[in-house]
Design an enzyme around this catalytic site. Structure first.
Site, PDB file in Angstrom:
ATOM      1  N   ASP A 246      35.826  36.411  53.989  1.00  0.00           N
ATOM      2  CA  ASP A 246      35.244  37.024  52.984  1.00  0.00           C
ATOM      3  C   ASP A 246      33.737  36.644  52.659  1.00  0.00           C
ATOM      4  OD1 ASP A 246      37.679  38.224  52.310  1.00  0.00           O
ATOM      5  OD2 ASP A 246      38.246  36.574  50.933  1.00  0.00           O
ATOM      6  N   GLU A 296      25.576  28.292  45.675  1.00  0.00           N
ATOM      7  CA  GLU A 296      25.013  29.368  46.512  1.00  0.00           C
ATOM      8  C   GLU A 296      26.214  30.404  46.445  1.00  0.00           C
ATOM      9  OE1 GLU A 296      22.212  29.537  46.881  1.00  0.00           O
ATOM     10  OE2 GLU A 296      21.749  27.378  46.528  1.00  0.00           O
ATOM     11  N   HIS A 299      25.767  32.345  43.481  1.00  0.00           N
ATOM     12  CA  HIS A 299      24.834  33.421  43.292  1.00  0.00           C
ATOM     13  C   HIS A 299      25.655  34.860  44.182  1.00  0.00           C
ATOM     14  CE1 HIS A 299      21.580  31.447  41.996  1.00  0.00           C
ATOM     15  NE2 HIS A 299      21.383  30.784  42.786  1.00  0.00           N
ATOM     16  N   CYS A 350      37.439  42.403  48.732  1.00  0.00           N
ATOM     17  CA  CYS A 350      37.980  41.648  49.611  1.00  0.00           C
ATOM     18  C   CYS A 350      38.407  40.451  49.056  1.00  0.00           C
ATOM     19  CB  CYS A 350      36.842  41.043  50.598  1.00  0.00           C
ATOM     20  SG  CYS A 350      35.575  39.639  49.958  1.00  0.00           S
ATOM     21  N   ASN A 353      43.083  40.053  47.644  1.00  0.00           N
ATOM     22  CA  ASN A 353      44.190  39.532  48.457  1.00  0.00           C
ATOM     23  C   ASN A 353      44.166  38.021  48.580  1.00  0.00           C
ATOM     24  OD1 ASN A 353      41.826  39.957  50.426  1.00  0.00           O
ATOM     25  ND2 ASN A 353      43.391  38.784  51.802  1.00  0.00           N
ATOM     26  N   VAL A 365      47.741  21.511  50.206  1.00  0.00           N
ATOM     27  CA  VAL A 365      47.571  20.401  49.145  1.00  0.00           C
ATOM     28  C   VAL A 365      48.547  21.064  48.142  1.00  0.00           C
ATOM     29  CG1 VAL A 365      46.216  19.180  47.488  1.00  0.00           C
ATOM     30  CG2 VAL A 365      45.274  19.616  49.817  1.00  0.00           C
ATOM     31  N   ASP A 378      53.329  27.021  44.405  1.00  0.00           N
ATOM     32  CA  ASP A 378      52.503  26.146  43.876  1.00  0.00           C
ATOM     33  C   ASP A 378      51.747  26.615  42.667  1.00  0.00           C
ATOM     34  OD1 ASP A 378      50.223  24.518  43.856  1.00  0.00           O
ATOM     35  OD2 ASP A 378      49.783  24.317  45.928  1.00  0.00           O
ATOM     36  N   GLU A 432      54.573  51.940  44.983  1.00  0.00           N
ATOM     37  CA  GLU A 432      55.822  51.028  45.775  1.00  0.00           C
ATOM     38  C   GLU A 432      56.615  50.445  44.838  1.00  0.00           C
ATOM     39  OE1 GLU A 432      53.031  52.026  48.663  1.00  0.00           O
ATOM     40  OE2 GLU A 432      52.393  51.046  47.126  1.00  0.00           O
ATOM     41  N   VAL A 445      51.418  51.509  51.198  1.00  0.00           N
ATOM     42  CA  VAL A 445      51.723  52.819  52.156  1.00  0.00           C
ATOM     43  C   VAL A 445      50.944  53.958  51.611  1.00  0.00           C
ATOM     44  CG1 VAL A 445      53.338  54.322  53.407  1.00  0.00           C
ATOM     45  CG2 VAL A 445      54.028  51.968  53.044  1.00  0.00           C
TER      46      VAL A 445
END
Length: 571
Positions: A246, A296, A299, A350, A353, A365, A378, A432, A445
């Site tokens: 990404d 950065e 930004h 992006c 997911n 971790v 987690d 779905e 789908v």
């Protein structure tokens, strides 16, 4: 490279605690493994002396990178590598301390020292090269214009940034060619960056590391504009074709012009070229460099530099224009608003997911809220976990729980078969439903590409029904419609805005039969406007304002790569 038979990788516990003294007072450091640090298909790339590209997929099931806290200090934090002794930093009673092993034979002694006691090579203030009047890739609305609805607050999940780091040859030389040392440092930096972004409800997972060990793939110059653009172009045309990710950053040993130590595009997350930043590796202190990397990346997420009205408590904030003498890892209230404004208004898809555990290259971790190899769940640290199904200390499901994560998990049990888990987004995208056998929603789908939709005004394409009217509305708002056919003749010019596609950087004019597959033209009937051939063009993103792929361009025909082709043969 494979491990010899019988060799055993060191085992690092999911949770550990250490006791030591700070200023003569005993403290207890609680650590939890950062299980979201690496993706399962994490890869590393370096180059042999003869220039061959060497890609490896190191085992990441076990690693030694931790987040943590100091007992009895609610505001404390820690980011620690436990690979060879303890190395990293922690905050205790608002002070930043570093810990590292003493290099003594047969000794487990460590040094603990305040950040203010660290020798600094250069006291001149360091700063980000992005200026307040630097043009945003996308406009950012005023904070007052942002309002979260109850539904948005409820359903907006964490965002996930699949992060790729590139290390230039200068950094390799500075480290005497020790690739293992460089890798370990990149893992430590990624561990801190991930921790920083958790305050913005985001996870940053390291999915790839490329080390230019046999020469730079671009010309790295002190001119930040040149280097940023060169790296962005290389990322788009080379790196993205080899590894899905990404966002990418170049870590360089070169000394940028002036006091600048970082530079990035604003509001560019997920853009194939501009979702990048460049960072000067100017400090041996990991926390300092990680803060620049986070700045950065901020930004890229639409965040501007903080002004006087922005605050993050009593600490210096990540998005200050200069790097603080004692950098903290907190974003300001302004940063939070600008970031989520960018996400809600520009929908950088992006980062929706969650990366596969196999995509994260840094070691797993427990406690970083990323589901990684070896984990059943987690939910963060034991103090912050709000998941009744998950044992935060072990990242295993509690007894009697079938699941602790997923769109088909309700009260620790699989949702009933037939429960809707992903709503229909258009008539080309059916909903779905849960199977009753898994906590995950089945794969998304779509109806077959080319199937008629919207009463034959369009044809299905990747789950959408793209038509020009909707595209005009998205660009210009209400009372704007598809323009007359005569407007589209401008696409035969092959000039800066009127063309059908680009080949090797050259803009190709449309053939007469393809004019409706180039720049989009709209008729603006809104109050005070009378523009029969309105179009959108921006130097920052030349592709924005083009007719979208799959759009109907004539009866029985759709746009494909700048051509108006028969729908029966397009897909």
């Amino acid at each position: 490279a494979t491990r010899p038979k019988g060799a055993v990788q060191p085992k690092y516990e999911d949770a550990m605690q250490y006791e030591f003294k700070v200023n003569g007072e005993p403290v207890v450091l609680h650590l939890e493994k950062n299980k979201g640090l690496f993706s399962k298909d994490y890869s590393e790339i370096h180059y042999s002396p003869d220039g061959r590209e060497i890609t490896t997929y190191p085992p990441v099931e076990d690693h030694c990178y931790y987040h943590g806290r100091i007992e009895n200090d609610a505001d404390s934090t820690a980011s620690i590598s436990a690979c060879n002794g303890l190395k990293g930093y922690f905050k205790l009673q608002r002070e930043t301390y570093f810990i590292e092993p003493l290099k003594l034979p047969d000794s487990e002694a460590h040094a603990v020292f305040k950040y203010e006691n660290v020798e600094k090579e250069d006291e001149a203030p360091k700063m980000c090269g992005v200026t307040q009047n630097w043009k945003s890739y996308e406009p950012i609305k005023k904070a007052s214009q942002l309002a979260f609805t109850a539904e948005q607050q409820r359903y907006d999940p964490y965002k996930y940034i699949e992060f790729f780091v590139v290390v230039d040859q200068g950094t390799v030389t500075k480290n005497n060619g020790d690739l293992d040392k460089i890798k370990a440092r990149m893992y430590e930096l990624a561990n801190i960056v991930n921790e920083i972004f958790r305050y913005l409800y985001m996870h940053v997972a390291l999915v790839g590391l490329e080390i230019w060990s046999n020469g730079d793939k671009i010309t790295v110059k002190p001119d930040v504009d040149y280097t940023l653009n060169s790296f962005a172009e290389w990322r788009k045309t080379d790196l993205l074709t080899r590894k899905k990710h990404d966002n990418a950053q170049l870590l360089t040993a070169i000394d940028f012009n002036g006091p600048t130590i970082g530079y990035a595009y604003i509001g560019s997350m997920c853009h194939p070229k501009r979702s990048v930043g460049i960072v000067q590796d100017y400090s041996p202190i990991n926390l300092v460099v990680a803060v620049i990397m986070a700045h950065e990346m901020g930004h890229n997420l639409g965040i501007h530099h903080d002004t006087g009205s922005c605050s993050c408590g009593d600490y210096p904030c990540i998005m200050g224009p200069t790097i603080s003498n004692e950098p903290s890892k907190f974003f300001s209230n302004c940063s939070y608003i600008q970031c989520w404004d960018f996400i809600m208004n520009h929908n950088p898809e992006c980062i929706i997911n969650e990366p596969l555990g196999t995509d994260i290259i840094s070691p797993p971790v427990c406690g970083n809220e990323l589901l990684e190899v070896g984990e059943e769940c987690d939910c963060g640290t034991p103090e912050n976990c709000q998941n009744e199904c998950c044992d935060a200390a072990t990242c295993k499901l509690k007894s009697g729980s079938q699941c602790g994560h997923g769109d088909c998990c309700e009260q620790c049990k699989f949702s009933k078969s037939g429960t809707e888990c992903r709503a229909s987004m258009s008539e080309c995208d059916p909903a779905e439903h849960c199977t009753g056998q898994s906590s995950e929603c089945p794969a998304d789908v779509f109806h077959k590409n080319g199937q008629p939709c919207l009463d034959n005004y369009g044809y299905c394409y990747n789950g959408n029904c793209p038509i020009m009217y909707h595209q005009c509305y998205a660009l210009f708002g209400a009372d704007v419609y598809e323009a007359e056919d005569s407007c589209f003749k401008d696409n035969q010019k092959g000039n800066y805005y009127g063309y059908c596609r680009k080949e090797n950087g050259k803009k190709i004019p449309c053939a007469p039969e393809d004019v409706k597959c180039g720049r989009l033209y709209c008729k603006d009937n809104s109050p005070g406007q009378n523009n029969p051939c309105k179009m959108f063009y921006s130097n920052d993103d030349e592709h924005k304002g083009m007719v979208l792929p799959g759009t109907k361009c004539a009866d029985g025909k759709v746009c494909s790569n700048g051509h108006c082709v028969d729908v029966a043969t397009a897909y």
